[in-house]
Write a protein that holds these residues in place. Sequence first.
Motif, PDB file in Angstrom:
ATOM      1  N   VAL A 171      24.749  33.126 -19.197  1.00 19.00           N
ATOM      2  CA  VAL A 171      24.268  34.380 -18.771  1.00 19.00           C
ATOM      3  C   VAL A 171      22.791  34.214 -18.493  1.00 19.00           C
ATOM      4  N   VAL A 172      22.066  33.121 -19.385  1.00 16.97           N
ATOM      5  CA  VAL A 172      20.628  33.026 -19.170  1.00 16.97           C
ATOM      6  C   VAL A 172      20.498  32.361 -17.839  1.00 16.97           C
ATOM      7  N   LEU A 173      21.279  31.519 -17.323  1.00 11.97           N
ATOM      8  CA  LEU A 173      20.979  30.804 -16.242  1.00 11.97           C
ATOM      9  C   LEU A 173      21.269  31.562 -14.791  1.00 11.97           C
ATOM     10  N   LEU A 174      22.393  32.549 -15.167  1.00  9.75           N
ATOM     11  CA  LEU A 174      22.525  33.495 -13.999  1.00  9.75           C
ATOM     12  C   LEU A 174      21.566  34.465 -13.969  1.00  9.75           C
ATOM     13  N   GLY A 175      20.858  35.003 -14.913  1.00  2.00           N
ATOM     14  CA  GLY A 175      19.827  35.825 -14.957  1.00  2.00           C
ATOM     15  C   GLY A 175      18.652  35.087 -14.154  1.00  2.00           C
ATOM     16  N   SER A 176      18.255  33.826 -14.318  1.00  2.00           N
ATOM     17  CA  SER A 176      17.282  33.097 -13.710  1.00  2.00           C
ATOM     18  C   SER A 176      17.906  33.086 -11.976  1.00  2.00           C
ATOM     19  N   SER A 177      19.011  33.015 -11.822  1.00  2.00           N
ATOM     20  CA  SER A 177      19.231  33.080 -10.386  1.00  2.00           C
ATOM     21  C   SER A 177      18.964  34.323  -9.804  1.00  2.00           C
ATOM     22  N   LEU A 178      19.402  35.640 -10.320  1.00  2.00           N
ATOM     23  CA  LEU A 178      18.871  36.776  -9.940  1.00  2.00           C
ATOM     24  C   LEU A 178      17.403  36.824  -9.769  1.00  2.00           C
ATOM     25  N   THR A 179      16.602  36.582 -10.611  1.00  2.00           N
ATOM     26  CA  THR A 179      15.165  36.651 -10.594  1.00  2.00           C
ATOM     27  C   THR A 179      14.690  35.777  -9.317  1.00  2.00           C
ATOM     28  N   MET A 180      15.377  34.489  -9.153  1.00  2.00           N
ATOM     29  CA  MET A 180      14.932  33.645  -8.053  1.00  2.00           C
ATOM     30  C   MET A 180      15.429  34.162  -6.792  1.00  2.00           C
ATOM     31  N   ALA A 181      16.588  34.945  -6.493  1.00  2.00           N
ATOM     32  CA  ALA A 181      16.904  35.704  -5.317  1.00  2.00           C
ATOM     33  C   ALA A 181      15.831  36.932  -5.054  1.00  2.00           C
TER      34      ALA A 181
END
Lengths: 231, 109
Positions: free
Chosen positions: A80-90
């Motif tokens: 979940v943390v890494l998916l969240g970082s992908s969202l903030t990167m996008a």
Amino acid sequence: MPDAHAEHAQTESSGLAHQFEDLAQQHDADTLGIWIFLVTEIMFFGGLFAAYAILRWLYFAAFEGGSHILDIRLGAINTVVLLGSSLTMALSVRSAQIGNRRALVLFLILTMILGGAFLGVKAYEYRQKFVEHVVPSLDWAPEGEVLARLAPGGLNHAQLYFFFYFAMTGLHALHMIIGMGLLLWLVLRARKGDFTPRYFAPVEVVGLYWHFVDIVWIFLFPLLYLIGGRY
Amino acid sequence: MSQRIVPLKTYVLVFVSLIGLTLLTTGVAFLDLGPFNTVVALVIAFCKMLLVILFFMHLRHSSGLTRIVLLAGFFWLALLVTLTMTDYRTRTWTPAPDSWSTTAPPTHP
């Protein structure tokens, strides 16, 4: 000469390198380049995934036992943390596209914080492996309940599972650390105002790399943590 | 230019779907589906990958050339895994002739 100099300054401020016709062509070349690099990365991780597939098939009981030593909650939280970082990167890329410098810096820093949180949880998990003495070669002496779970599949083959665990998550973590360095570089450049809606290729390219690292973890989570089910 | 600006809502929806799929795959691990546990886990991982590639990595709006490059990468990965597995999985189909056995006594003086 003064004219040529002025023209050079002009192209520099627009972010267009002299070998390209226009920004659209440059953007296509930038993204194609990073995609080709990512394909080599697919093959780089692919060797490990192929070896994993064969050995898991050969020694399934050992891999299942090893998988059950891992903490499924920590694995899920990290996903979940890494998916969240992908969202903030996008959202960083999007902020660069619409020219919002403040949001760009904010989302890049958020991505770094989430990436750091992932690595922190990972470090805690590595420490647990030393506590449980399931680090192949360095500290391999499982006992008690851990030993009882690993014994049915054979201890040597269980050790093999943990070789894969450390090799695959370690290589992934190394990619994360490199990604964090790239993000720091982006933050410094973004603060200087290097990126505009016309030129933000570095943000986009680092973003593609970051999402790729996320995808590797999307596969590592079920393959390492969810073998054989926990029922 | 392929720099289309995707609405904020799309990114958030994709993120929520990804979290939902993560919870689903974790939950399914606690159900006994036999060999289908692995199948379900891999299908969910594949769906998550598609979401990330298509939306976060903008493959939906990228050039045909980029798509071909990515497909070539996956094709090569499939070759790597499939051909290696066909070797390992078929090794026992045809037993080696006795004469190949290293424990057999030599037939020649």
